[in-house]
Design an enzyme around this catalytic site. Structure first.
Site, PDB file in Angstrom:
ATOM      1  N   ILE A 138       0.866  -1.170   0.000  1.00 57.07           N
ATOM      2  CA  ILE A 138       0.000   0.000   0.000  1.00 57.07           C
ATOM      3  C   ILE A 138       0.907   1.225   0.000  1.00 57.07           C
ATOM      4  O   ILE A 138       2.095   1.134   0.339  1.00 57.07           O
ATOM      5  CB  ILE A 138      -0.972   0.025   1.202  1.00 57.07           C
ATOM      6  CG1 ILE A 138      -0.239  -0.119   2.534  1.00 57.07           C
ATOM      7  CG2 ILE A 138      -2.029  -1.047   1.049  1.00 57.07           C
ATOM      8  CD1 ILE A 138      -1.156  -0.097   3.752  1.00 57.07           C
ATOM      9  N   ASP A 139       0.382   2.363  -0.394  1.00 56.79           N
ATOM     10  CA  ASP A 139       1.199   3.569  -0.531  1.00 56.79           C
ATOM     11  C   ASP A 139       1.782   4.008   0.808  1.00 56.79           C
ATOM     12  O   ASP A 139       1.242   3.703   1.876  1.00 56.79           O
ATOM     13  CB  ASP A 139       0.356   4.715  -1.106  1.00 56.79           C
ATOM     14  CG  ASP A 139      -0.127   4.435  -2.516  1.00 56.79           C
ATOM     15  OD1 ASP A 139       0.560   3.690  -3.233  1.00 56.79           O
ATOM     16  OD2 ASP A 139      -1.193   4.962  -2.893  1.00 56.79           O
ATOM     17  N   MET A 140       2.854   4.760   0.734  1.00 59.16           N
ATOM     18  CA  MET A 140       3.569   5.210   1.926  1.00 59.16           C
ATOM     19  C   MET A 140       2.647   5.899   2.926  1.00 59.16           C
ATOM     20  O   MET A 140       2.735   5.664   4.136  1.00 59.16           O
ATOM     21  CB  MET A 140       4.704   6.167   1.522  1.00 59.16           C
ATOM     22  CG  MET A 140       5.479   6.752   2.688  1.00 59.16           C
ATOM     23  SD  MET A 140       6.914   7.720   2.178  1.00 59.16           S
ATOM     24  CE  MET A 140       6.123   9.150   1.418  1.00 59.16           C
TER      25      MET A 140
END
Length: 304
Positions: A138-140
């Protein structure tokens, strides 16, 4: 040496050079760009500039990335919020601001560094030395539940479920504006944005099928608290789909105007709430939910 070239768009005019680069490369730290700017590896209209240079419409930015070096990824004693663990896998609640796996500018303090310390030598190796145990990401700045595999057999079986779109993934987020429909489905292929290769976009010609089901949880004056269920799992899928219908995620640096009264938000307000899958060894369906992070709860309370 890898080189990327971008033309600054009108809406990006006035942005600091270092911040602009950290936005279009969300998985690379701003400090990394400040370093290569100082080393004259970033040019604006073929001229070196300082990190605080304010971009102008139609400026041409050239980034010369240093050659990759072999970097030993070291275990780090970073606390993990573990939702479930057994000998085959674990489900972790990833915090905001943590990169899932090492990349340019992020060789330390990643989820991989943390799970290497926690799991020692018990991690799948299918994705190579730099991504042990990582079967999806998942994105940062997205928080929430993530599966980590401890052996290759588990990795293969979980990866197949992800490929078959049988993993149940439910997200919660706050979007800008008031979404008119209580429930709905967005069906729009997602591919690279032809004008900005670091962004994704609805791209029916060259994109991959992407389907997001959404439901309104609560409406506020200028925002909507929503639930999203992914039928597919494309890069930035929820962020792109919601922006495409005029309701970008609050705080999203890539797909919204960035104008909001909540100046201290760190990226998009998006949380991977629930993940459900069939256990690779027992064959039993399992489902785990990560509690909303504190910043998200506070934001909801302030909106009330």
């Amino acid at each position: 040496m890898k080189q990327d070239v971008f033309e600054v768009l009108e809406e990006q005019e006035g942005e600091r050079l270092d911040k602009y680069l950290s936005i279009i490369y969300p998985d690379i730290s701003r400090s990394f760009f400040q370093k290569i700017i100082k080393d004259n590896m970033v040019l604006v209209n073929d001229q070196p500039q300082k990190a605080n240079y304010r971009l102008r419409d139609e400026d041409i930015v050239t980034i010369n990335f240093p050659d990759a070096v072999t970097t030993a990824i070291e275990p780090e004693d970073i606390p993990l919020d573990i939702l479930y663990e057994d000998e085959d896998l674990l489900v972790v609640n990833k915090p905001k601001g943590m990169v899932v796996h090492p990349s340019a500018g992020h060789y330390t303090h990643t989820l991989v560094n943390a799970i290497m310390f926690h799991c020692k030598d018990s991690l799948s190796g299918i994705n190579g030395e730099i991504r042990p145990g990582i079967v999806h990401r998942i994105d940062m700045d997205t928080t929430g539940s993530l599966i980590v595999c401890k052996n290759d057999e588990s990795h293969i079986k979980i990866a197949q479920q992800i490929k078959d779109h049988s993993v149940n993934r439910i997200y919660e987020g706050i979007v800008c504006g008031n979404v008119s429909e209580d429930e709905g489905t967005i069906n729009g292929a997602i591919g690279r944005n032809p004008k900005d290769r670091k962004k994704m976009a609805i791209n029916e010609a060259n994109g991959k099928p992407a389907i997001t089901h959404y439901k309104v949880l609560k409406r506020f004056q200028n925002y909507t608290y929503m639930q999203f269920q992914l039928e597919t799992g494309r890069t930035h899928q929820i962020r792109v789909h919601m922006a495409s219908i005029g309701h970008p995620l609050l705080g999203d640096p890539l797909y919204s105007s960035g104008k909001s009264p909540y100046k201290n938000l760190q990226g998009q307000t998006l949380h991977a709430k629930t993940i459900g899958f069939v256990h690779p060894t027992t064959g039993v369906y399992m489902e785990y939910s990560a509690p909303l992070p504190e910043y998200f709860e506070k934001l909801l309370n302030s909106l009330k």
